[in-house]
Scaffold this motif. Structure first.
Motif, PDB file in Angstrom:
ATOM      1  N   PRO B  11      12.193  -7.283  -6.593  1.00  0.00           N
ATOM      2  CA  PRO B  11      11.304  -6.419  -5.841  1.00  0.00           C
ATOM      3  C   PRO B  11      11.474  -6.564  -4.339  1.00  0.00           C
ATOM      4  N   SER B  12      12.236  -7.545  -3.931  1.00  0.00           N
ATOM      5  CA  SER B  12      12.186  -7.886  -2.508  1.00  0.00           C
ATOM      6  C   SER B  12      12.536  -6.698  -1.622  1.00  0.00           C
ATOM      7  N   GLN B  13      13.539  -5.922  -2.010  1.00  0.00           N
ATOM      8  CA  GLN B  13      13.971  -4.843  -1.121  1.00  0.00           C
ATOM      9  C   GLN B  13      13.295  -3.516  -1.417  1.00  0.00           C
ATOM     10  N   ILE B  14      12.986  -3.276  -2.695  1.00  0.00           N
ATOM     11  CA  ILE B  14      12.600  -1.931  -3.072  1.00  0.00           C
ATOM     12  C   ILE B  14      11.099  -1.749  -3.233  1.00  0.00           C
ATOM     13  N   GLY B  15      10.386  -2.830  -3.544  1.00  0.00           N
ATOM     14  CA  GLY B  15       8.957  -2.706  -3.857  1.00  0.00           C
ATOM     15  C   GLY B  15       8.161  -2.039  -2.750  1.00  0.00           C
ATOM     16  N   GLN B  16       8.319  -2.550  -1.558  1.00  0.00           N
ATOM     17  CA  GLN B  16       7.565  -1.995  -0.436  1.00  0.00           C
ATOM     18  C   GLN B  16       7.954  -0.541  -0.175  1.00  0.00           C
ATOM     19  N   ARG B  17       9.243  -0.264  -0.369  1.00  0.00           N
ATOM     20  CA  ARG B  17       9.695   1.112  -0.126  1.00  0.00           C
ATOM     21  C   ARG B  17       9.053   2.079  -1.116  1.00  0.00           C
ATOM     22  N   LEU B  18       9.006   1.684  -2.390  1.00  0.00           N
ATOM     23  CA  LEU B  18       8.386   2.545  -3.406  1.00  0.00           C
ATOM     24  C   LEU B  18       6.907   2.734  -3.109  1.00  0.00           C
ATOM     25  N   LEU B  19       6.263   1.669  -2.712  1.00  0.00           N
ATOM     26  CA  LEU B  19       4.828   1.738  -2.419  1.00  0.00           C
ATOM     27  C   LEU B  19       4.577   2.696  -1.254  1.00  0.00           C
ATOM     28  N   GLU B  20       5.364   2.536  -0.220  1.00  0.00           N
ATOM     29  CA  GLU B  20       5.168   3.395   0.950  1.00  0.00           C
ATOM     30  C   GLU B  20       5.456   4.861   0.619  1.00  0.00           C
ATOM     31  N   SER B  21       6.479   5.086  -0.205  1.00  0.00           N
ATOM     32  CA  SER B  21       6.801   6.460  -0.592  1.00  0.00           C
ATOM     33  C   SER B  21       5.626   7.096  -1.335  1.00  0.00           C
ATOM     34  N   MET B  22       5.036   6.330  -2.266  1.00  0.00           N
ATOM     35  CA  MET B  22       3.889   6.862  -3.028  1.00  0.00           C
ATOM     36  C   MET B  22       2.677   7.089  -2.134  1.00  0.00           C
ATOM     37  N   GLU B 287       3.590 -10.990  -7.386  1.00  0.00           N
ATOM     38  CA  GLU B 287       4.905 -11.579  -7.155  1.00  0.00           C
ATOM     39  C   GLU B 287       5.018 -12.196  -5.768  1.00  0.00           C
ATOM     40  N   GLY B 288       3.912 -12.127  -5.037  1.00  0.00           N
ATOM     41  CA  GLY B 288       3.879 -12.785  -3.737  1.00  0.00           C
ATOM     42  C   GLY B 288       4.673 -12.069  -2.662  1.00  0.00           C
ATOM     43  N   CYS B 289       4.932 -10.796  -2.839  1.00  0.00           N
ATOM     44  CA  CYS B 289       5.693 -10.105  -1.786  1.00  0.00           C
ATOM     45  C   CYS B 289       4.973  -8.856  -1.297  1.00  0.00           C
ATOM     46  N   PHE B 290       3.644  -8.881  -1.329  1.00  0.00           N
ATOM     47  CA  PHE B 290       2.877  -7.757  -0.806  1.00  0.00           C
ATOM     48  C   PHE B 290       2.516  -8.031   0.644  1.00  0.00           C
ATOM     49  N   ASP B 291       2.924  -7.155   1.510  1.00  0.00           N
ATOM     50  CA  ASP B 291       2.645  -7.316   2.934  1.00  0.00           C
ATOM     51  C   ASP B 291       1.515  -6.359   3.315  1.00  0.00           C
ATOM     52  N   GLU B 292       0.302  -6.839   3.211  1.00  0.00           N
ATOM     53  CA  GLU B 292      -0.865  -5.992   3.405  1.00  0.00           C
ATOM     54  C   GLU B 292      -0.911  -5.406   4.818  1.00  0.00           C
ATOM     55  N   ALA B 293      -0.609  -6.238   5.778  1.00  0.00           N
ATOM     56  CA  ALA B 293      -0.649  -5.771   7.175  1.00  0.00           C
ATOM     57  C   ALA B 293       0.359  -4.638   7.379  1.00  0.00           C
ATOM     58  N   ALA B 294       1.521  -4.798   6.747  1.00  0.00           N
ATOM     59  CA  ALA B 294       2.547  -3.772   6.896  1.00  0.00           C
ATOM     60  C   ALA B 294       2.071  -2.458   6.280  1.00  0.00           C
ATOM     61  N   LEU B 295       1.366  -2.544   5.130  1.00  0.00           N
ATOM     62  CA  LEU B 295       0.885  -1.328   4.473  1.00  0.00           C
ATOM     63  C   LEU B 295      -0.201  -0.650   5.313  1.00  0.00           C
ATOM     64  N   VAL B 296      -1.095  -1.447   5.860  1.00  0.00           N
ATOM     65  CA  VAL B 296      -2.146  -0.889   6.712  1.00  0.00           C
ATOM     66  C   VAL B 296      -1.510  -0.163   7.905  1.00  0.00           C
ATOM     67  N   ASP B 297      -0.520  -0.798   8.451  1.00  0.00           N
ATOM     68  CA  ASP B 297       0.167  -0.179   9.587  1.00  0.00           C
ATOM     69  C   ASP B 297       0.883   1.102   9.158  1.00  0.00           C
ATOM     70  N   PHE B 298       1.499   1.040   7.976  1.00  0.00           N
ATOM     71  CA  PHE B 298       2.199   2.235   7.471  1.00  0.00           C
ATOM     72  C   PHE B 298       1.222   3.389   7.276  1.00  0.00           C
ATOM     73  N   LYS B 299       0.077   3.090   6.695  1.00  0.00           N
ATOM     74  CA  LYS B 299      -0.924   4.147   6.473  1.00  0.00           C
ATOM     75  C   LYS B 299      -1.398   4.752   7.793  1.00  0.00           C
ATOM     76  N   ARG B 300      -1.560   3.875   8.786  1.00  0.00           N
ATOM     77  CA  ARG B 300      -2.016   4.368  10.087  1.00  0.00           C
ATOM     78  C   ARG B 300      -0.966   5.301  10.702  1.00  0.00           C
ATOM     79  N   ARG B 301       0.293   4.863  10.645  1.00  0.00           N
ATOM     80  CA  ARG B 301       1.369   5.679  11.213  1.00  0.00           C
ATOM     81  C   ARG B 301       1.538   6.995  10.434  1.00  0.00           C
ATOM     82  N   THR B 302       1.428   6.879   9.106  1.00  0.00           N
ATOM     83  CA  THR B 302       1.626   8.062   8.271  1.00  0.00           C
ATOM     84  C   THR B 302       0.502   9.074   8.481  1.00  0.00           C
TER      85      THR B 302
END
Lengths: 351, 330
Positions: B11-22, B287-302
């Motif tokens: 999940p290291s490379q793709i998980g965050q990308r899939l989440l952000e896409s959704m 899996e310990g690879c959720f970057d909450e701050a990054a998601l919050v920032d992504f939502k704000r930018r999006t």
């Protein structure tokens, strides 16, 4: 100048197009088969390979969509149907997709594809192998629709259709395949749109299309014997429709008879009459007349088919009406020994 | 050749990308739903909320030059493939700056630069066209892959079977991507297909590889897709993938419609529990690879990006009536 048949002219048009542009591909059920699509595709697969001249599954609808995708991605496909009646299984890809593709996506894509359909007649083709549905296609903005009559126009319009960046419906009448005419060798095109004066005249305008041009020319010959000088216009293209030439002729003659290979109601003949009444109403000296199929499906039995298909005599009879001449039963009488379910041997050309 | 995402690992490379896409798809669709009542988006809209997992997984498995076609519910597919957001929103507003210059609307999205070749609302109509794209690619020896998005109802159309047969016959590089959301408008599968007959098994009857998986598991979609893309691109023929999913809102329009009687609130709530966004978030957390701050920032930018797209669309000019006949013929 050499003479070849309409079928040979089509085959030659394909050869020229395939040779000039590697993007051109031919598909169709039976395209490479031993009968060669009435001789119109004979030898093409041997010459250009099975990737460019190919048979296909019995899937008219699906394959009509496939050629659209192929056209979007750079090929220039021609989809061939031995009978129009099978092609209309694909009205969605032709009318709802291809015709609108350039428009509805704001010009993002072009759709260079040809749907070639043959209209059957005679020897009991009957209700489902002889429909003349040109007006269906002519009704749709975004399509171009051609119905060449002569071998010259068959080759020139076929090449023009293949080279056109828009979807073109190319309609051939089975009874024209054997007809011969002057056909230049090599590459040339006949522009899609302009109609043609097949015979100039002063007294009455006969507008005809496809096989009915042959009947109209025969009618014009017989009218000459009555002292009537008929002008015969071969429409060639139904969309765009050459209103200019129709109106010029009607303004000159003041009389109009339209001969279509199909039905009257909402058909091409109705459209030609509309063009004349909207654009040359003041020039008309008599009510226009139409010579079309009777308003029922095409029957199979030779006796019924003989009564069904209009012939040159029906055109002569209609012209008499527009001129106020007395009717003559001899116009439409069937001469002894003539078989009406085979092409008239008088129409072998040259046109 | 463009770097292929087929080699990525979860999940290291793709998980965050899939989440952000959704998340991006959902935020766009919710913005449309919210703004629809203003009656300035004057065309039917078929929202993808609840079905984002399929689009995200598919989009991530494709190269930018791979091609996609879709149907009436195409917003998510367009966005996941990289379609231009501004052009999409402007198109829904009927503006000259829309991806079809206002000639198409929500049901006719296109972005050729992103490989989104087009969507049309006639069920099944783009399936053979997508096959034709791959047919030309094979003829012209390109190594692209084409994805034909379809709903399960499209497999009831004859043209679906004609298309799969031809793709199988010529071993074309095309993936039939079925989103099974159980309903064709209000008609459930039970009145449309025989009980016990899985859609993917019908497709398999044409002699192609066919598989089924949970469409609300974006990672499962992604990984099956990567495998299918590998097969198609290598010349080993077409693949049919069926992903089970569920639309949360009405067939057409912004509202919820569980009360009108064609499906139950309980069924909806079951699927609501299986939210593809929350599911992936949970998994990444576990899996310990959720970057909450990054998601919050992504939502704000999006959200800012979406607001920008809506205000640009609202301010953009309508097409001039003088251009009515533009593009009738090429």
């Amino acid at each position: 100048m050499r003479e070849i048949s309409y079928a040979e002219a089509i085959r030659e048009g394909f050869s020229v197009a395939l040779e000039r542009d590697p993007r051109v591909v031919l598909l169709g059920l039976g395209v490479p088969d031993p009968k060669g699509f009435f001789g119109t595709t004979t030898g093409l697969q041997q010459r250009f390979g099975a990737e460019r001249v190919m048979d296909m599954p019995c899937s008219e609808n699906g394959m009509s969509g496939v050629v659209l995708g192929a056209a979007i991605n750079g090929l220039r496909p021609v989809l061939n149907h031995q009978r129009l009646d099978f092609a209309i299984l694909s009205m969605d890809p032709i009318c709802t997709q291809a015709a609108k593709w350039h428009y509805m996506f704001g010009g993002a894509m072009k759709m260079p594809v040809v749907f070639r359909m043959i209209i059957g007649r005679g020897w009991g083709q009957g209700p489902q192998h002889s429909q003349c549905l040109q007006s269906w296609f002519a009704h749709i903005p975004g399509l171009k629709v051609v119905m060449p009559t002569t071998p010259h126009d068959a080759k020139g319009l076929l090449i023009a259709a293949i080279e056109d960046d828009n979807p073109v419906v190319f309609l051939e009448h089975r009874w024209l395949h054997h007809a011969k005419g002057h056909v230049p060798e090599g590459h040339y095109t006949v522009p899609i749109g302009p109609a043609r004066v097949a015979k100039p005249g002063r007294d009455v305008t006969l507008v005809a299309l496809s096989y009915m041009v042959a009947e109209a020319l025969e009618a014009a010959k017989n009218l000459a014997k009555l002292g009537v000088d008929a002008e015969v216009i071969d429409l060639r293209s139904l969309r765009p429709l050459d209103s200019t030439l129709i109106l010029e002729s009607v303004r000159k003659t003041g009389r109009l008879v339209v001969a279509d290979t199909g039905w009257a109601l909402a058909g091409m003949s109705a459209e030609v009459l509309a063009v004349a009444s909207e654009g040359a109403f003041g020039s008309l000296k008599a009510a226009p007349r139409r010579v079309c199929f009777p308003d029922c499906p095409t029957p199979t039995s030779p006796s019924l088919a003989a009564a069904y298909y209009p012939r040159s005599g029906d055109i002569v009879a209609a012209v008499r009406e527009t001129l106020g001449l007395p009717a003559d039963e001899a116009d439409t009488a069937i001469p002894a020994g003539v078989e009406l379910d085979k092409p008239n041997p008088a129409f072998t050309g040259p046109f | 050749m463009t770097a292929s995402p087929e080699t990525s690992t979860f999940p290291s490379q793709i998980g965050q990308r899939l989440l952000e896409s959704m998340v991006r798809i959902r935020l766009v669709e919710e913005a449309i739903a919210t703004g629809y009542a203003e009656q300035q988006m004057r065309c039917p809209v078929h929202l993808s909320i609840g079905q984002e997992g399929v689009a995200a997984g598919v989009g991530a498995a494709l190269r930018p030059d791979d091609q996609v076609m879709s149907g009436h519910r195409s917003h998510a597919h367009y966005l996941a493939k990289g379609g231009d957001l501004n052009a999409m929103i402007a198109e829904i507003y009927g503006k000259e700056t829309g991806c079809c210059r206002g000639r198409g609307g929500s049901m006719h999205l296109v972005d050729l630069k992103a490989g989104f070749v087009g969507a049309v609302p006639i069920v099944g109509s783009t399936i053979p066209i997508a096959v034709g794209l791959s047919f030309a690619d094979k003829q012209l020896k390109r190594d692209r892959v084409t994805v034909a998005f379809l709903g399960e109802a499209a497999t009831e159309e004859g043209v679906f079977h004609e298309s799969v047969n031809f793709a199988a016959l010529h071993q074309l590089p095309v993936i039939f991507l079925c989103e099974n959301n159980l309903y064709s408008v209000y008609s459930p599968l039970s009145v449309r297909q025989p009980a016990g007959q899985a859609v993917y098994k019908t497709a398999a009857g044409h002699g192609i590889r066919a598989e089924q998986a949970d469409g609300n598991d974006a990672v499962a979609v992604y990984s099956l897709m990567c495998d299918a893309v590998r097969q198609a691109r290598s010349g080993s023929g077409p693949v049919f993938l069926e992903f089970m999913t569920y639309r949360w809102r009405e067939h057409c329009g912004p509202a919820f419609d569980n009360h009108i009687g064609y499906r139950t609130e309980a069924e909806y709530l079951t699927w609501r529990e299986r939210d593809p966004v929350e599911a992936l978030e949970r998994r990444l957390r576990a899996e310990g690879c959720f970057d909450e701050a990054a998601l919050v920032d992504f939502k704000r930018r999006t959200s800012a990006e979406i607001n920008g797209a809506f205000s640009a669309a609202k301010q953009a000019p309508f097409p001039d009536a003088a251009g009515l006949m533009d593009h009738l013929y090429a």
